[in-house]
Design a protein around this motif. Structure first.
Motif: not given
Length: 290
Positions: A247-260
């Protein structure tokens, strides 16, 4: 929603109840039960129970020692520690109170348990009840839909842990903490601190995006555990960390897209803020999580 306070009606009188989902046990407010059976008209709702409690304590009754202090909502709308008993101990309490309502009340207790068994046999009823609970609290429909999914996934995970011989609440807490830290970078306590929570349920204060990621960690942990069939607590602890890392891997990718960061300070005090639009799409879009 491992635990939930509800109001049940015996005839026209209210009985505060508390369902513990993990223990699969009902708890009943002793004060409410006593006042119904004694037909008390006292302005002090706890008067009868205090006197009875003293007598039972002198007799060495298990009813008193088995009381659980649970926070229930009082008439002023505030929550206070309230003496509560399981169904079994409530039946013992009834035997100590001479009342013409004793038998009808016993039948009522049996019906409350029967209704719960019906829900367990027909999950749709339980889902509808859960949705109504959150609607009454003022949550949005989008958030409610996500929360109900997480409840089901959490149940599958705890069932898997039980199958691996893990039954103590303290052990559940350790495994949950390891999994939460692995995906969010925070312990459960640290996560609650960020949201300004004390004893409140963390999931009931997550945004639906946080819920999705927490659910991904739980689903992954469940799948890995079923595949490996761990035999020790240490092995289950390792798997909890692995599920969280997915799940952390998914979170890091999402945060890269969102910028926060998606770790939010928002809590249930502002329930509308908990609904992040397109949370499912963000997590489930392969391009964003791979």
């Amino acid at each position: 929603m491992s635990q939930q306070e509800t109001i049940k009606l015996f005839e026209t009188q209210k009985v505060r109840t508390y369902w513990d989902n993990e223990k699969e046990e009902w708890y009943f407010s002793v004060v409410d039960v006593c006042n119904i059976l004694s037909e008390s008209t006292s302005k002090d709702p706890g008067a009868y129970w205090r006197k009875l409690k003293q007598r039972l304590a002198k007799e060495g009754s298990e009813v008193v020692t088995n009381c659980h202090g649970l926070k229930l909502t009082a008439s002023d709308g505030k929550k206070y520690l309230t003496d509560c008993l399981t169904t079994k101990d409530t039946l013992r309490l009834i035997q100590s109170i001479p009342s013409k309502k004793a038998e009808p009340f016993k039948m009522w207790l049996a019906q409350v348990g029967s209704d719960r068994l019906t829900e367990m046999a027909d999950p749709e009823k339980a889902i509808l009840r859960g949705a109504d609970y959150y609607r009454a609290k003022g949550y949005t429909e989008g958030w409610i839909n996500q929360r109900l999914q997480t409840i089901e996934m959490r149940k599958e995970l705890t069932d898997e842990w039980k199958a691996r011989g893990i039954e103590q609440e303290s052990e559940y807490a350790i495994l949950t903490n390891e999994m939460t830290r692995a995906w969010s970078g925070l312990s459960v306590r640290e996560y609650k601190d960020i949201k300004g929570l004390t004893k409140e349920n963390l999931r009931d204060n997550m945004t639906n995006l946080e819920l999705v990621l927490n659910m991904l960690a739980e689903v992954s942990t469940t799948a890995i555990s079923k595949s490996r069939k761990p035999e020790t607590f240490a092995e289950s602890k390792k798997i909890a960390k692995e599920g969280g890392k997915i799940s952390r891997s998914a979170r890091e990718n999402i945060e890269k897209e969102l910028g926060h960061s998606i770790i939010s300070t928002d809590n249930a005090h502002n329930k509308r803020a908990l609904e992040v639009e397109n949370a499912d799409a963000i997590v489930l879009d392969d391009k964003k999580v791979k």
